[in-house]
Design a protein around this motif. Structure first.
Motif, PDB file in Angstrom:
ATOM      1  N   ARG A 105       0.826  -1.213   0.000  1.00  0.00           N
ATOM      2  CA  ARG A 105       0.000   0.000   0.000  1.00  0.00           C
ATOM      3  C   ARG A 105       0.859   1.261   0.000  1.00  0.00           C
ATOM      4  NH1 ARG A 105      -3.502  -3.029   4.458  1.00  0.00           N
ATOM      5  NH2 ARG A 105      -4.610  -4.438   3.048  1.00  0.00           N
ATOM      6  N   ARG A 106       2.035   1.188   0.630  1.00  0.00           N
ATOM      7  CA  ARG A 106       2.912   2.351   0.668  1.00  0.00           C
ATOM      8  C   ARG A 106       3.691   2.538  -0.632  1.00  0.00           C
ATOM      9  NH1 ARG A 106       4.457   4.270   6.029  1.00  0.00           N
ATOM     10  NH2 ARG A 106       6.415   4.958   5.088  1.00  0.00           N
ATOM     11  N   ALA A 107       3.866   1.471  -1.394  1.00  0.00           N
ATOM     12  CA  ALA A 107       4.645   1.551  -2.628  1.00  0.00           C
ATOM     13  C   ALA A 107       3.957   2.441  -3.646  1.00  0.00           C
ATOM     14  CB  ALA A 107       4.840   0.153  -3.217  1.00  0.00           C
ATOM     15  N   THR A 108       4.752   3.067  -4.497  1.00  0.00           N
ATOM     16  CA  THR A 108       4.203   3.888  -5.569  1.00  0.00           C
ATOM     17  C   THR A 108       3.566   3.016  -6.631  1.00  0.00           C
ATOM     18  OG1 THR A 108       6.144   5.288  -5.188  1.00  0.00           O
ATOM     19  CG2 THR A 108       4.713   5.864  -7.053  1.00  0.00           C
ATOM     20  N   ALA A 109       4.167   1.859  -6.913  1.00  0.00           N
ATOM     21  CA  ALA A 109       3.635   0.934  -7.920  1.00  0.00           C
ATOM     22  C   ALA A 109       4.019  -0.483  -7.524  1.00  0.00           C
ATOM     23  CB  ALA A 109       4.175   1.269  -9.306  1.00  0.00           C
ATOM     24  N   VAL A 110       3.224  -1.435  -8.003  1.00  0.00           N
ATOM     25  CA  VAL A 110       3.481  -2.860  -7.778  1.00  0.00           C
ATOM     26  C   VAL A 110       3.589  -3.537  -9.134  1.00  0.00           C
ATOM     27  CG1 VAL A 110       2.529  -5.024  -6.878  1.00  0.00           C
ATOM     28  CG2 VAL A 110       2.300  -2.916  -5.546  1.00  0.00           C
ATOM     29  N   ILE A 111       4.597  -4.377  -9.290  1.00  0.00           N
ATOM     30  CA  ILE A 111       4.743  -5.209 -10.484  1.00  0.00           C
ATOM     31  C   ILE A 111       4.459  -6.647 -10.092  1.00  0.00           C
ATOM     32  CG2 ILE A 111       6.411  -6.162 -12.144  1.00  0.00           C
ATOM     33  CD1 ILE A 111       7.810  -3.445 -12.147  1.00  0.00           C
ATOM     34  N   THR A 112       3.718  -7.364 -10.925  1.00  0.00           N
ATOM     35  CA  THR A 112       3.565  -8.799 -10.745  1.00  0.00           C
ATOM     36  C   THR A 112       3.747  -9.481 -12.087  1.00  0.00           C
ATOM     37  OG1 THR A 112       2.263 -10.506  -9.627  1.00  0.00           O
ATOM     38  CG2 THR A 112       1.055  -8.972 -11.052  1.00  0.00           C
ATOM     39  N   VAL A 113       3.753 -10.819 -12.086  1.00  0.00           N
ATOM     40  CA  VAL A 113       4.282 -11.541 -13.247  1.00  0.00           C
ATOM     41  C   VAL A 113       3.222 -12.212 -14.114  1.00  0.00           C
ATOM     42  CG1 VAL A 113       6.553 -11.873 -12.229  1.00  0.00           C
ATOM     43  CG2 VAL A 113       4.739 -13.533 -11.755  1.00  0.00           C
ATOM     44  N   SER A 114       1.941 -12.080 -13.754  1.00  0.00           N
ATOM     45  CA  SER A 114       0.883 -12.635 -14.595  1.00  0.00           C
ATOM     46  C   SER A 114      -0.427 -11.926 -14.270  1.00  0.00           C
ATOM     47  CB  SER A 114       0.722 -14.142 -14.367  1.00  0.00           C
ATOM     48  OG  SER A 114       0.229 -14.396 -13.060  1.00  0.00           O
ATOM     49  N   HIS A 115      -1.373 -12.009 -15.190  1.00  0.00           N
ATOM     50  CA  HIS A 115      -2.688 -11.405 -14.953  1.00  0.00           C
ATOM     51  C   HIS A 115      -3.425 -12.155 -13.852  1.00  0.00           C
ATOM     52  CE1 HIS A 115      -2.486  -8.571 -18.292  1.00  0.00           C
ATOM     53  NE2 HIS A 115      -1.911  -9.522 -18.988  1.00  0.00           N
ATOM     54  N   HIS A 116      -3.209 -13.452 -13.765  1.00  0.00           N
ATOM     55  CA  HIS A 116      -3.834 -14.222 -12.688  1.00  0.00           C
ATOM     56  C   HIS A 116      -3.329 -13.757 -11.326  1.00  0.00           C
ATOM     57  CE1 HIS A 116      -4.778 -17.593 -10.025  1.00  0.00           C
ATOM     58  NE2 HIS A 116      -5.744 -17.886 -10.870  1.00  0.00           N
ATOM     59  N   ALA A 117      -2.019 -13.561 -11.213  1.00  0.00           N
ATOM     60  CA  ALA A 117      -1.461 -13.063  -9.952  1.00  0.00           C
ATOM     61  C   ALA A 117      -1.991 -11.665  -9.644  1.00  0.00           C
ATOM     62  CB  ALA A 117       0.065 -13.053 -10.024  1.00  0.00           C
ATOM     63  N   ARG A 118      -2.158 -10.847 -10.675  1.00  0.00           N
ATOM     64  CA  ARG A 118      -2.688  -9.496 -10.469  1.00  0.00           C
ATOM     65  C   ARG A 118      -4.093  -9.539  -9.884  1.00  0.00           C
ATOM     66  NH1 ARG A 118      -5.782  -5.819 -13.552  1.00  0.00           N
ATOM     67  NH2 ARG A 118      -5.189  -3.618 -13.229  1.00  0.00           N
ATOM     68  N   GLN A 119      -4.937 -10.418 -10.394  1.00  0.00           N
ATOM     69  CA  GLN A 119      -6.298 -10.551  -9.858  1.00  0.00           C
ATOM     70  C   GLN A 119      -6.270 -10.965  -8.396  1.00  0.00           C
ATOM     71  OE1 GLN A 119      -8.122 -13.378 -12.483  1.00  0.00           O
ATOM     72  NE2 GLN A 119      -8.376 -11.927 -14.159  1.00  0.00           N
ATOM     73  N   ASP A 120      -5.413 -11.936  -8.075  1.00  0.00           N
ATOM     74  CA  ASP A 120      -5.316 -12.399  -6.688  1.00  0.00           C
ATOM     75  C   ASP A 120      -4.820 -11.283  -5.767  1.00  0.00           C
ATOM     76  OD1 ASP A 120      -6.194 -14.904  -7.357  1.00  0.00           O
ATOM     77  OD2 ASP A 120      -4.196 -15.833  -7.372  1.00  0.00           O
ATOM     78  N   LEU A 121      -3.804 -10.547  -6.202  1.00  0.00           N
ATOM     79  CA  LEU A 121      -3.238  -9.488  -5.360  1.00  0.00           C
ATOM     80  C   LEU A 121      -4.227  -8.349  -5.156  1.00  0.00           C
ATOM     81  CD1 LEU A 121       0.397  -9.408  -6.774  1.00  0.00           C
ATOM     82  CD2 LEU A 121      -0.316 -10.210  -4.512  1.00  0.00           C
TER      83      LEU A 121
END
Length: 345
Positions: A105-121
């Motif tokens: 929440r404090r980060a300016t941006a978050v990177i993840t490695v798949s669209h599935h992981a993005r949905q979960d996060l």
């Protein structure tokens, strides 16, 4: 290489090994303090960063300091800490499950490695959609089919590999679902198929000899070969020698081994859940990893049908070419620019 005018610093609490050529332009800043990773990350590293005053900090492995006043990007590879907590040791849960939501929440941006992981996060960490950027990984350079007959023979002899075998590559731990894979191999052998299984990878947590006991109880001591850790330079050849690559993992944020296998021209069987289906597309045989029978039938179809294997081989090679570290670097540089320009979700 993406932004020649940028300067990069690498911070580490361990001495650096000789850096790869691609990292030669970076400036390593090591400080081997002998403390735990947690103390280094939360207490030592913020002081170093405060002294250096970088324009942007990127933390690529699921953790970052809480007390930073610099623009920050964190890469979170998956949400398994929250969705599959029983697949992680308690020490990791205590440290990361408390910190990760705060850091994200404090980060300016978050990177993840798949669209599935993005949905979960998004669901687990309650993050705005625009804050999470999907950037796929890729197979390492040099992962391609090994076709030279002499080199293939030498590698087969070095590791005493059978003429035909099913291969698994990854950390040996419960999440990889190896117990069901071994049971599937046992069923195939009961049906008269001389199936051999080769396991490659370091031992993870909570194994405690369970796999060895399963192998022995099923009478598979001669059919299952565990190579343990293998140097990366040998992996493309081992992938190339395999008849089928099997990766029935229960959960992955990306699933790099199936992509490595496809890049080496090996037909892939993997799970239809989490990110594996996204990464492999129609280039792999997808199964329900919870069903031993589904794994068994998938292996039987691939082992018994050379045309099916060749079809998946060609599709896999084409699918693997869609991913590259050059593309990963280019897309990462775009996220860096957005953060440096003050774009926030």
């Amino acid at each position: 290489q993406q932004r020649a005018d940028w300067e990069y610093w690498l911070f580490s609490n361990r001495p650096f090994d000789p850096l790869e050529e691609a990292l030669a332009r970076t400036l390593p800043v090591a400080g081997n303090f002998g403390f735990s990773r947690f103390i280094w990350m939360q207490l030592m590293l913020p002081r170093i960063i405060h002294q250096r005053q970088p324009d942007l900090c990127h933390f690529p492995n699921n953790s970052a300091p809480l007390g930073l006043n610099r623009p920050t990007i964190i890469t979170i590879h998956d949400a398994s800490l929250f969705l599959h907590s029983h697949h992680h040791p308690r020490s990791r849960l205590l440290a990361l499950r408390l910190l990760l939501p705060l850091v994200a929440r404090r980060a300016t941006a978050v990177i993840t490695v798949s669209h599935h992981a993005r949905q979960d996060l998004r669901r687990v960490l309650k993050l705005p959609a625009g804050k999470i950027h999907v950037i796929h990984e890729a197979a390492p350079d040099g992962f391609r089919p090994l076709t030279d007959p002499a080199m293939r023979w030498q590698l087969r002899a070095r590791y005493n590999l059978p003429e035909q075998f099913v291969l698994f590559v990854g950390t040996i731990e419960p999440r990889k679902n190896l117990q069901r894979l071994i049971q599937a191999v046992a069923i195939l052998r009961q049906r008269g198929c001389d199936t051999r299984l080769v396991l490659v990878g370091p031992t993870g947590w909570l194994v405690n000899g369970a796999l060895e006991k399963e192998i022995e109880s099923l009478g598979l001591n001669e059919a299952v070969q565990n190579l343990g850790y293998v140097p990366q330079e040998d992996l493309p050849g081992i992938y190339s020698l395999a008849t089928v690559f099997a990766f029935p993992s229960l959960y992955e944020g990306f699933g790099l081994p199936p992509l490595e296998a496809m890049a080496c021209g090996t037909p892939v069987l993997t799970s239809h859940n989490s990110a594996m289906a996204e990464v492999c597309g129609e280039a792999a045989w997808l199964v329900d990893p919870q069903e031993v029978e589904a794994i068994t039938e998938g292996l039987a179809c691939l082992l018994g049908n050379s045309d099916q294997r060749e079809q998946l081989r060609q599709k896999g090679l084409a699918q693997a070419r869609k991913y590259s570290w050059e593309r990963t670097a280019r897309e990462t540089a775009v996220v860096y620019e957005k953060v440096l320009n003050g774009d926030r979700a």
